[in-house]
Design an enzyme around this catalytic site. Structure first.
Site, PDB file in Angstrom:
ATOM      1  N   TYR A 120     -26.644  -7.043  68.313  1.00 34.24           N
ATOM      2  CA  TYR A 120     -26.379  -7.434  69.688  1.00 34.24           C
ATOM      3  C   TYR A 120     -27.366  -8.486  70.185  1.00 34.24           C
ATOM      4  CZ  TYR A 120     -23.215  -3.416  69.972  1.00 34.24           C
ATOM      5  OH  TYR A 120     -22.189  -2.522  69.768  1.00 34.24           O
ATOM      6  N   LYS A 166     -28.805   2.431  57.641  1.00 36.42           N
ATOM      7  CA  LYS A 166     -27.988   2.026  56.495  1.00 36.42           C
ATOM      8  C   LYS A 166     -28.841   1.154  55.574  1.00 36.42           C
ATOM      9  CE  LYS A 166     -23.939   2.025  54.403  1.00 36.42           C
ATOM     10  NZ  LYS A 166     -23.457   3.244  53.702  1.00 36.42           N
ATOM     11  N   ASP A 198     -23.168   6.379  58.025  1.00 33.76           N
ATOM     12  CA  ASP A 198     -21.780   6.736  57.735  1.00 33.76           C
ATOM     13  C   ASP A 198     -21.670   8.200  57.331  1.00 33.76           C
ATOM     14  OD1 ASP A 198     -23.271   6.051  55.504  1.00 33.76           O
ATOM     15  OD2 ASP A 198     -21.601   5.124  54.433  1.00 33.76           O
ATOM     16  N   ASP A 222     -24.468   2.915  69.303  1.00 34.96           N
ATOM     17  CA  ASP A 222     -23.252   2.664  70.069  1.00 34.96           C
ATOM     18  C   ASP A 222     -22.074   3.410  69.452  1.00 34.96           C
ATOM     19  OD1 ASP A 222     -21.569   1.615  71.950  1.00 34.96           O
ATOM     20  OD2 ASP A 222     -21.724  -0.456  71.282  1.00 34.96           O
ATOM     21  N   ASP A 226     -20.186   7.250  70.682  1.00 32.31           N
ATOM     22  CA  ASP A 226     -18.758   7.312  70.996  1.00 32.31           C
ATOM     23  C   ASP A 226     -18.049   8.356  70.146  1.00 32.31           C
ATOM     24  OD1 ASP A 226     -19.135   5.319  72.834  1.00 32.31           O
ATOM     25  OD2 ASP A 226     -17.537   4.030  72.077  1.00 32.31           O
TER      26      ASP A 226
END
Length: 325
Positions: A120, A166, A198, A222, A226
């Site tokens: 971002y 990751k 993941d 983020d 969610d």
């Protein structure tokens, strides 16, 4: 001296849930003063700017900000607003409540998301026709800062810490993140575990009760927060805080929801819970707890908006919360 709160409803259902949350704050009679700011799609249409300078100045001069949602201009609004309060930490609780049909009722998590860099950072380029790039920025300073915040937060909650990453693929950037967090933990004697983001997504769905505070790089936080929203009943229940050293901005995790905007049926819970976080940040711990208890009673006993299987309006829910204060 009373605190000044910048109030920016934004677009879509932000214009419904933010006024409802302000009603709840008013009912507490804390002497807070509210100043209104404009931002978002309509503001762009009216002024030529999605985020006018006067709104940024309003946020910088206030003690805290309550923001609703932005539509197509979201990236041009929320990222600069977070920068205006020098936010380095995004705090997103995800908790299941009695009275809500949750996929995993045992869920009680908090995501501590690095808020300044990662993908971002906004560094994108088209280097040739049809070929675009994005530069991911991860620094030692920002990684250490979010690690310190995350470990402190976990101590307050008496929760275990999981560091999502990751680094097996993004070896340099997430490798930097993991190394920085590890060094902070070693110096503090703090215990934690790491998890590939993941694999963690799968584990959160299967066994959310095994996790407490999850410290994440920007994009991972983020996405994982969610995902957790789906475990507890939807985005309409998730508040968030963007914390800076001297200032902070509070917002529901959901977006502008144009499909239901203007119908008066948006769930104000996430926004009202965001105000509870704001009150606690400003030192009104008792008032924050009072708001949270009133919200929990309303979720348990009703009324509910359509997203939670009911037929109540936004104002109905806000009124029920105020009655339970």
């Amino acid at each position: 001296m009373s605190e000044t709160i910048a109030v920016i409803p934004g677009d879509g259902i932000g214009r419904e849930v933010v006024p409802a949350a302000v009603r709840v704050l008013d009912a507490l009679d804390l002497g807070l003063s509210f100043v209104m700011g404009e931002a978002g799609d309509d503001t762009l249409s009216d002024t030529g700017e999605a985020l006018p300078d006067r709104t940024v100045e309003l946020v910088e001069d206030s003690d805290a900000t309550l923001f609703g949602a932005a539509g197509e201009t979201a990236a041009d609004v929320i990222l600069p607003l977070r920068a205006a309060v020098d936010s380095f930490a995004n705090v997103r609780p995800a908790r299941a409540y009695p009275g809500v049909d949750a996929v995993k009722p045992e869920t009680d998590l908090v995501f501590i998301r690095e808020n300044t860099e990662g993908v971002y950072s906004g560094i994108e380029s088209e280097i040739a026709p049809g070929i675009t790039t994005l530069t991911r920025v991860v620094t030692d300073d920002a990684s250490r800062r979010i690690a310190r915040f995350g470990f402190d937060y976990a101590v307050e909650r008496d929760d275990p810490v999981t560091v999502a990453h990751k680094a097996n693929v993004m070896r340099a950037t997430d490798g930097q993140f993991v190394e920085s967090v590890a060094d902070v933990a070693e110096k503090r004697g703090a215990e934690y575990e790491t998890a590939l983001m993941d694999a963690l997504a799968m584990q959160l769905i299967m066994h959310p009760e095994e996790y407490g505070v999850v410290v994440c790089p920007n994009l991972a936080g983020d996405m994982l927060s969610d995902l957790a929203a789906g475990l507890v009943g939807g985005l309409g229940l998730l508040p968030s805080a963007n914390i800076g050293a001297e200032n902070a901005l509070f917002e529901p995790v959901h977006g502008s929801a144009p499909d239901i905007a203007g119908e008066g049926i948006a769930n104000p819970t996430a926004t009202v819970l965001s105000t509870a976080m704001m009150l606690e940040h400003l030192g009104y711990d008792d008032a924050g707890a009072q708001v949270r208890t009133a919200v929990e009673k309303t979720l348990e006993q009703g009324p509910h908006t359509p997203d939670l299987g009911g037929s109540a309006s936004t104002e109905d829910v806000a009124s029920a919360i105020i009655e339970r204060l």
